[in-house]
Enzyme design. Structure first.
Site, short mmCIF file in Angstrom:
data_model
loop_
_atom_site.label_atom_id
_atom_site.label_comp_id
_atom_site.label_asym_id
_atom_site.label_seq_id
_atom_site.Cartn_x
_atom_site.Cartn_y
_atom_site.Cartn_z
CD GLU A 49 -2.59 1.03 2.72
OE1 GLU A 49 -2.88 2.10 3.28
OE2 GLU A 49 -2.86 -0.09 3.20
CG ASP A 60 -2.16 9.89 7.08
OD1 ASP A 60 -2.78 8.81 7.02
OD2 ASP A 60 -1.89 10.57 6.08
#
Length: 262
Positions: A49, A60
Site C-alpha cells: 500500500e 494520519d
C-alpha cells in the site's frame, strides 16, 4: 478478478491471510521509498500500500504525517507515484495499491489518474476520505479500467452503509479497527472483530483490518478472523529509524504472525 482479490482468495484457500504493508512514496527520498517497498515485499508482505503524500493528512498519525512532510519538502510530485509503482512492479510480483486522499486525484483528473495507474502496473486505490455516495467519477473510471477500489468501513457505520461499501468495494473493504487517526497501538480494539462480523453479514467481500497493528501477535490475532492485517505506522517508524534494513526486518517479524493464524 483483479490482483488483490486473487491474492486474498489464494491465501484464504491456503487457510491464511494477507499482510498488507503501507509506506509513503518519497520518504525519506524517492529511491529509498522504492527500495523499502521492494524490501517489505521480499520479507513477507503480500500486498503493498503506497501512500500518496498530501499537505493535509487529517487521518494520519504522527509517524506518517512526519514522513509526508519530509516527502513533500523533498520535492514530491504526483508523477513520482506512477514511477514508484512502475519500478516496484518491475522488481517484485506483488500487487501495489495506492492510499490517497481524493483531492489529488480530482486535481489530476480521475480518468487520467486511472489510466496512468494501469499503465504503471498498479492494482487500484484506497480512498479514505471518499464515500461511495460521492464516488461517481471514481466508480466510472475504475469500472472502465478494472482497477480495484477500496472504501473504508468504521465501527460507527450503519448496516446499510456496510452493505453499500461491501457491494461497491473491489478487492477488499478497509476495516477500521478504531475511530480516529492512524498510529501503532499496544492493544487492538475489540471493535475490529465485531465490525468484521457485521461486514461478513453485509456481503461477501474480503475484510482487511487496519489502524494500530504493530506486532506479529496482533497480525496473528487479526488474521484469526479477518482476511488481511494492514500495518503502516510501525513500518514507517522502522524506515525512519533504521532505513531499508530495519523496515525489511520489521516486515519479516510481522510476517511471522501469518503462521497458524487461521
Amino acid at each position: 478478478m483483479t490482483q488483490v482479490h486473487d491474492t486474498l482468495a489464494a491465501l484464504r484457500r491456503d487457510g491464511s491471510g494477507a499482510l498488507i504493508g503501507y509506506l509513503p512514496v518519497g520518504f525519506p527520498d524517492f529511491q529509498t521509498s522504492v527500495d523499502a517497498a521492494v524490501a517489505i515485499a521480499e520479507n513477507g508482505v503480500d500486498i503493498i500500500e503506497l501512500g500518496v503524500p498530501y499537505s493535509d493528512p487529517v487521518m494520519d498519525g504522527a509517524a506518517i504525517q512526519a514522513a509526508t512532510v519530509q516527502a513533500l519538502a523533498g520535492g514530491f510530485k504526483l508523477a513520482h507515484v506512477f514511477e514508484a509503482v512502475r519500478q516496484i512492479r518491475a522488481r517484485v510480483d506483488v500487487p501495489v495499491l495506492l492510499m490517497t486522499y481524493w483531492n489529488p486525484v480530482i486535481q489530476y483528473g480521475p480518468d487520467r489518474f486511472a489510466d496512468d495507474l494501469v499503465a504503471a502496473g498498479g492494482a487500484g486505490l484506497i480512498t479514505p476520505d471518499l464515500i461511495p455516495d460521492e464516488a461517481a467519477d471514481w466508480l466510472s473510471a475504475s469500472d472502465r479500467t478494472d482497477l480495484e477500489r477500496i472504501f473504508l468501513a468504521a465501527p460507527s457505520s450503519s448496516d446499510e452503509r456496510l452493505k453499500t461499501v461491501s457491494e461497491l468495494s473491489r478487492g477488499f473493504v478497509y476495516t477500521v479497527s478504531t475511530m480516529g487517526i492512524t498510529g501503532a497501538r499496544s492493544e487492538m480494539d475489540g471493535a475490529a472483530r465485531a465490525l468484521t462480523t457485521r461486514l461478513r453479514a453485509a456481503g461477501d467481500n474480503f475484510a482487511c483490518v487496519g489502524l494500530g497493528i504493530s506486532s506479529a501477535a496482533q497480525v496473528r490475532d487479526v488474521l484469526s478472523y479477518a482476511d488481511g492485517a494492514i500495518v503502516g505506522s510501525a513500518l514507517v517508524s522502522a524506515l525512519a529509524e533504521g532505513g531499508v534494513p530495519a523496515v525489511a526486518a520489521k516486515a519479516a517479524e510481522l510476517a511471522t504472525g501469518k503462521s497458524q493464524s487461521k
